[in-house]
Design a protein around this motif. Structure first.
Motif, PDB file in Angstrom:
ATOM      1  N   ALA A  73       0.460  -0.979  -0.186  1.00  0.00           N
ATOM      2  CA  ALA A  73      -0.109   0.187  -0.015  1.00  0.00           C
ATOM      3  C   ALA A  73       0.673   1.368  -0.108  1.00  0.00           C
ATOM      4  O   ALA A  73       0.682   2.334   0.054  1.00  0.00           O
ATOM      5  CB  ALA A  73      -1.150  -0.164   0.876  1.00  0.00           C
ATOM      6  N   GLU A  74       2.231   1.005   0.011  1.00  0.00           N
ATOM      7  CA  GLU A  74       3.307   2.305   0.296  1.00  0.00           C
ATOM      8  C   GLU A  74       3.409   2.805  -1.099  1.00  0.00           C
ATOM      9  O   GLU A  74       3.847   1.800  -2.226  1.00  0.00           O
ATOM     10  CB  GLU A  74       4.119   2.340   0.527  1.00  0.00           C
ATOM     11  N   GLN A  75       3.112   4.217  -1.615  1.00  0.00           N
ATOM     12  CA  GLN A  75       3.080   4.614  -3.018  1.00  0.00           C
ATOM     13  C   GLN A  75       3.914   5.390  -3.461  1.00  0.00           C
ATOM     14  O   GLN A  75       4.237   5.667  -4.026  1.00  0.00           O
ATOM     15  CB  GLN A  75       1.868   5.523  -3.141  1.00  0.00           C
ATOM     16  N   ARG A  76       4.812   5.737  -2.207  1.00  0.00           N
ATOM     17  CA  ARG A  76       5.896   6.603  -2.917  1.00  0.00           C
ATOM     18  C   ARG A  76       6.973   6.182  -3.163  1.00  0.00           C
ATOM     19  O   ARG A  76       7.469   4.383  -2.359  1.00  0.00           O
ATOM     20  CB  ARG A  76       6.240   7.592  -1.614  1.00  0.00           C
ATOM     21  N   ASN A  77       8.161   6.899  -3.255  1.00  0.00           N
ATOM     22  CA  ASN A  77       9.253   6.134  -4.106  1.00  0.00           C
ATOM     23  C   ASN A  77      10.176   5.707  -3.099  1.00  0.00           C
ATOM     24  O   ASN A  77      10.460   6.148  -1.712  1.00  0.00           O
ATOM     25  CB  ASN A  77      10.152   7.056  -4.604  1.00  0.00           C
ATOM     26  N   ILE A  78      10.304   4.209  -2.760  1.00  0.00           N
ATOM     27  CA  ILE A  78      11.620   3.194  -1.799  1.00  0.00           C
ATOM     28  C   ILE A  78      12.820   3.451  -1.778  1.00  0.00           C
ATOM     29  O   ILE A  78      13.280   2.910  -3.279  1.00  0.00           O
ATOM     30  CB  ILE A  78      10.834   2.237  -1.616  1.00  0.00           C
ATOM     31  N   ASP A  79      14.202   3.903  -1.402  1.00  0.00           N
ATOM     32  CA  ASP A  79      14.925   3.506  -1.219  1.00  0.00           C
ATOM     33  C   ASP A  79      15.161   3.016  -0.683  1.00  0.00           C
ATOM     34  O   ASP A  79      16.648   3.840  -0.028  1.00  0.00           O
ATOM     35  CB  ASP A  79      15.750   4.679  -1.666  1.00  0.00           C
ATOM     36  N   ASP A  80      15.063   1.945  -0.287  1.00  0.00           N
ATOM     37  CA  ASP A  80      15.905   1.560   0.905  1.00  0.00           C
ATOM     38  C   ASP A  80      15.765  -0.386   0.754  1.00  0.00           C
ATOM     39  O   ASP A  80      15.176  -0.763   0.179  1.00  0.00           O
ATOM     40  CB  ASP A  80      15.447   1.582   2.113  1.00  0.00           C
ATOM     41  N   GLN A  81      16.454  -1.009   1.927  1.00  0.00           N
ATOM     42  CA  GLN A  81      16.377  -2.193   2.097  1.00  0.00           C
ATOM     43  C   GLN A  81      15.617  -2.454   3.080  1.00  0.00           C
ATOM     44  O   GLN A  81      15.959  -2.718   4.305  1.00  0.00           O
ATOM     45  CB  GLN A  81      17.605  -2.967   2.117  1.00  0.00           C
ATOM     46  N   ALA A  82      13.884  -3.095   2.951  1.00  0.00           N
ATOM     47  CA  ALA A  82      13.001  -2.781   3.594  1.00  0.00           C
ATOM     48  C   ALA A  82      13.327  -3.879   4.749  1.00  0.00           C
ATOM     49  O   ALA A  82      14.188  -4.805   4.090  1.00  0.00           O
ATOM     50  CB  ALA A  82      11.494  -3.195   2.772  1.00  0.00           C
ATOM     51  N   LEU A  83      12.755  -4.073   6.092  1.00  0.00           N
ATOM     52  CA  LEU A  83      13.452  -5.258   6.915  1.00  0.00           C
ATOM     53  C   LEU A  83      11.671  -5.452   7.282  1.00  0.00           C
ATOM     54  O   LEU A  83      10.794  -5.215   7.591  1.00  0.00           O
ATOM     55  CB  LEU A  83      14.055  -3.849   8.395  1.00  0.00           C
ATOM     56  N   TRP A  84      12.136  -6.998   7.527  1.00  0.00           N
ATOM     57  CA  TRP A  84      10.549  -7.329   7.919  1.00  0.00           C
ATOM     58  C   TRP A  84      10.872  -7.798   9.238  1.00  0.00           C
ATOM     59  O   TRP A  84      11.095  -8.107   9.837  1.00  0.00           O
ATOM     60  CB  TRP A  84      10.617  -9.037   7.973  1.00  0.00           C
ATOM     61  N   ALA A  85       9.959  -6.657  10.059  1.00  0.00           N
ATOM     62  CA  ALA A  85       9.563  -6.153  11.191  1.00  0.00           C
ATOM     63  C   ALA A  85       9.073  -8.098  12.374  1.00  0.00           C
ATOM     64  O   ALA A  85       8.995  -8.676  13.226  1.00  0.00           O
ATOM     65  CB  ALA A  85       8.620  -5.662  11.521  1.00  0.00           C
ATOM     66  N   ASP A  86       7.720  -8.409  11.648  1.00  0.00           N
ATOM     67  CA  ASP A  86       7.291  -9.842  11.592  1.00  0.00           C
ATOM     68  C   ASP A  86       7.713 -10.214   9.880  1.00  0.00           C
ATOM     69  O   ASP A  86       7.749  -9.958   8.954  1.00  0.00           O
ATOM     70  CB  ASP A  86       6.524 -10.192  11.935  1.00  0.00           C
ATOM     71  N   ASN A  87       6.265 -11.702   9.942  1.00  0.00           N
ATOM     72  CA  ASN A  87       6.093 -12.184   8.831  1.00  0.00           C
ATOM     73  C   ASN A  87       5.186 -11.480   8.256  1.00  0.00           C
ATOM     74  O   ASN A  87       4.730 -12.050   7.106  1.00  0.00           O
ATOM     75  CB  ASN A  87       5.918 -13.850   9.160  1.00  0.00           C
ATOM     76  N   SER A  88       4.645 -10.618   8.305  1.00  0.00           N
ATOM     77  CA  SER A  88       3.924 -10.019   7.888  1.00  0.00           C
ATOM     78  C   SER A  88       3.476  -8.816   7.764  1.00  0.00           C
ATOM     79  O   SER A  88       2.641  -7.753   6.660  1.00  0.00           O
ATOM     80  CB  SER A  88       1.876 -10.470   8.816  1.00  0.00           C
ATOM     81  N   THR A  89       4.534  -7.988   8.300  1.00  0.00           N
ATOM     82  CA  THR A  89       4.623  -6.360   8.618  1.00  0.00           C
ATOM     83  C   THR A  89       6.290  -5.689   8.241  1.00  0.00           C
ATOM     84  O   THR A  89       7.250  -6.262   7.778  1.00  0.00           O
ATOM     85  CB  THR A  89       5.020  -5.490   9.765  1.00  0.00           C
ATOM     86  N   LEU A  90       6.649  -4.573   7.268  1.00  0.00           N
ATOM     87  CA  LEU A  90       7.962  -4.425   6.633  1.00  0.00           C
ATOM     88  C   LEU A  90       8.524  -3.479   7.102  1.00  0.00           C
ATOM     89  O   LEU A  90       7.520  -2.342   7.532  1.00  0.00           O
ATOM     90  CB  LEU A  90       6.783  -3.617   5.353  1.00  0.00           C
ATOM     91  N   ASP A  91       8.871  -2.314   7.881  1.00  0.00           N
ATOM     92  CA  ASP A  91      10.148  -0.900   7.961  1.00  0.00           C
ATOM     93  C   ASP A  91      10.412  -1.144   7.377  1.00  0.00           C
ATOM     94  O   ASP A  91      11.697  -1.387   6.220  1.00  0.00           O
ATOM     95  CB  ASP A  91      10.400  -1.240   9.654  1.00  0.00           C
ATOM     96  N   TYR A  92      11.166   0.512   6.792  1.00  0.00           N
ATOM     97  CA  TYR A  92      11.530   1.192   5.602  1.00  0.00           C
ATOM     98  C   TYR A  92      12.084   2.543   5.985  1.00  0.00           C
ATOM     99  O   TYR A  92      11.003   3.146   6.695  1.00  0.00           O
ATOM    100  CB  TYR A  92      10.871   1.140   4.515  1.00  0.00           C
ATOM    101  N   ALA A  93      12.475   3.089   5.909  1.00  0.00           N
ATOM    102  CA  ALA A  93      12.848   4.676   5.815  1.00  0.00           C
ATOM    103  C   ALA A  93      12.627   5.591   4.327  1.00  0.00           C
ATOM    104  O   ALA A  93      12.412   5.481   3.066  1.00  0.00           O
ATOM    105  CB  ALA A  93      14.354   4.423   5.773  1.00  0.00           C
ATOM    106  N   LEU A  94      11.620   6.116   5.068  1.00  0.00           N
ATOM    107  CA  LEU A  94      11.742   7.785   3.766  1.00  0.00           C
ATOM    108  C   LEU A  94      12.465   8.666   4.433  1.00  0.00           C
ATOM    109  O   LEU A  94      12.734   9.287   5.702  1.00  0.00           O
ATOM    110  CB  LEU A  94      10.312   8.131   4.398  1.00  0.00           C
ATOM    111  N   PRO A  95      12.903   9.727   3.185  1.00  0.00           N
ATOM    112  CA  PRO A  95      13.173  11.238   3.878  1.00  0.00           C
ATOM    113  C   PRO A  95      12.305  12.295   4.962  1.00  0.00           C
ATOM    114  O   PRO A  95      11.363  11.912   4.046  1.00  0.00           O
ATOM    115  CB  PRO A  95      13.275  11.513   2.011  1.00  0.00           C
ATOM    116  N   GLY A  96      13.143  12.462   5.918  1.00  0.00           N
ATOM    117  CA  GLY A  96      12.444  13.027   6.511  1.00  0.00           C
ATOM    118  C   GLY A  96      12.969  14.925   6.975  1.00  0.00           C
ATOM    119  O   GLY A  96      13.902  14.553   6.205  1.00  0.00           O
ATOM    120  N   ASP A  97      12.494  15.007   8.053  1.00  0.00           N
ATOM    121  CA  ASP A  97      12.762  16.646   8.122  1.00  0.00           C
ATOM    122  C   ASP A  97      14.371  16.634   8.998  1.00  0.00           C
ATOM    123  O   ASP A  97      15.034  17.484   8.717  1.00  0.00           O
ATOM    124  CB  ASP A  97      12.227  17.171   9.571  1.00  0.00           C
ATOM    125  N   TYR A  98      14.797  15.363   9.643  1.00  0.00           N
ATOM    126  CA  TYR A  98      16.220  15.311  10.075  1.00  0.00           C
ATOM    127  C   TYR A  98      17.173  14.176   9.594  1.00  0.00           C
ATOM    128  O   TYR A  98      18.249  13.615   9.518  1.00  0.00           O
ATOM    129  CB  TYR A  98      16.144  15.571  11.545  1.00  0.00           C
TER     130      TYR A  98
END
Length: 339
Positions: free
Chosen positions: A285-310
């Motif tokens: 469901a993430e529609q933005r540009n992803i330039d990261d190697q995502a991490l599986w938090a568990d077998n159903s959820t992904l964590d990843y980085a996006l540009p932020g203020d800092y």
């Protein structure tokens, strides 16, 4: 217009440009000074002990919040990620950990230029061994057992978006400290046939066990998911248009960046999941540009980085294409779950 008028306009222009330049310098200096000060509206960060074998599950990451602990590996309880952060004092550009072992890619600041190194850390984040890294750190992973670590650096260029870059990927066995310092020397089988080309690049290792891994192969203007074998020193293509793969804990799916048709050349990727048995692709469901190697938090959820203020924020999204993306942590990158 008289000569005097022209001179007056020129003088006013010089004064105005000088004022703008001075303001820009002062603003930059102010922002630079703020980096050393904890922000009132930012997360609370405190120094303390960070362990890869904590009494309760933890989320570790590179802390990007401004203040004295910026760039240090920090920890929060996995069940309360927005609570106060415990900063370790160990600085890393890229980081990952599993089974009491961590890989930390660091900059070594020199008088004329920076160099880089890959540091293997124990469960208390103490250095066990280090290796020179050939360029700018970009990816890092530890095998589930902690026995193998891998990292990727840019040896030319600093972005995957274009074609003018070259990577170097290494794998180290932490039991013997033996190193394969360039996976491009592995034997490649592409589409069922032996393959050799001068333009091959390998990056983004993700481990299945202490021998098998997955990674990205780029050649001929295309990218491929490859399955690697450490002992046999082989790479075999499995699927096209896969970058920065990440294997699910159950070993059945790969999360990855996919270049999508019609996207901007500067922001070409979306986050997908590939079923390794059926080779079916599912868009998250993430529609933005992803330039990261995502991490599986568990077998159903992904964590990843996006540009932020800092610098970057961590986001999370279901892996099955449902739900919506939500922010997990501000001012954070390079996550790893430990327990």
């Amino acid at each position: 217009m008289t000569r005097r008028s022209r001179l007056l306009i020129l003088l006013l222009a010089v004064v105005l440009l000088g004022a703008v330049g001075t303001g820009a310098v002062l603003h930059a200096a102010h922002r630079s000074g703020q980096r050393d000060e904890q922000q009132a509206d930012g997360p609370t960060v405190r120094p303390g002990t960070v362990s890869l074998r904590p009494p309760t599950p933890q989320l570790l990451f590179r802390n990007l919040a401004w203040g004295p602990h910026r760039d240090e590996i920090a920890a929060v309880p996995a069940g309360d990620v927005r609570g106060p952060r415990t900063a370790s004092g160990v600085k890393c550009l890229r980081f990952h950990a599993a089974a009491g072992t961590a890989i930390c890619l660091q900059a070594v600041h020199g008088a004329l230029e920076d160099t880089y190194r890959a540091v293997v850390l124990d469960s208390q984040l103490h250095e066990l061994h280090h290796f020179p890294a050939a360029g700018i750190p970009t990816r890092a992973r530890v095998s589930p057992s902690g026995h193998l670590v891998a990292w990727t650096v840019f040896v030319s260029g600093d972005s995957y978006a274009g074609t003018d870059f070259s990577t170097r990927t290494a794998i180290v066995d932490t039991r013997t400290w033996s190193i394969d310092d360039n996976l491009e020397t592995f034997h490649i089988t592409k589409d069922g046939h032996p393959y050799r080309a001068a333009d091959t690049n390998i990056w983004g290792v993700t481990f299945a066990d202490d021998n098998r891994f997955y990674a990205t192969l780029a050649t001929g203007g295309k990218t491929y998911l490859v399955r690697g074998d450490v002992e046999a020193r082989t790479l075999t293509t499995l699927h096209s248009n896969v970058e920065c793969p990440s294997l699910s804990p159950d070993g059945t799916r790969i999360a990855y960046k996919k270049r999508v048709q019609g996207a901007s050349p500067d922001a070409p990727w979306r986050l997908y999941v590939l079923n390794l048995r059926t080779m079916k692709e599912t868009a998250t469901a993430e529609q933005r540009n992803i330039d990261d190697q995502a991490l599986w938090a568990d077998n159903s959820t992904l964590d990843y980085a996006l540009p932020g203020d800092y610098g970057s924020d961590l986001w999370t999204v279901p892996a099955d294409g449902t739900g919506t993306a939500r922010r997990l942590l501000t001012s954070a990158v390079a996550p790893a779950y430990v327990e």
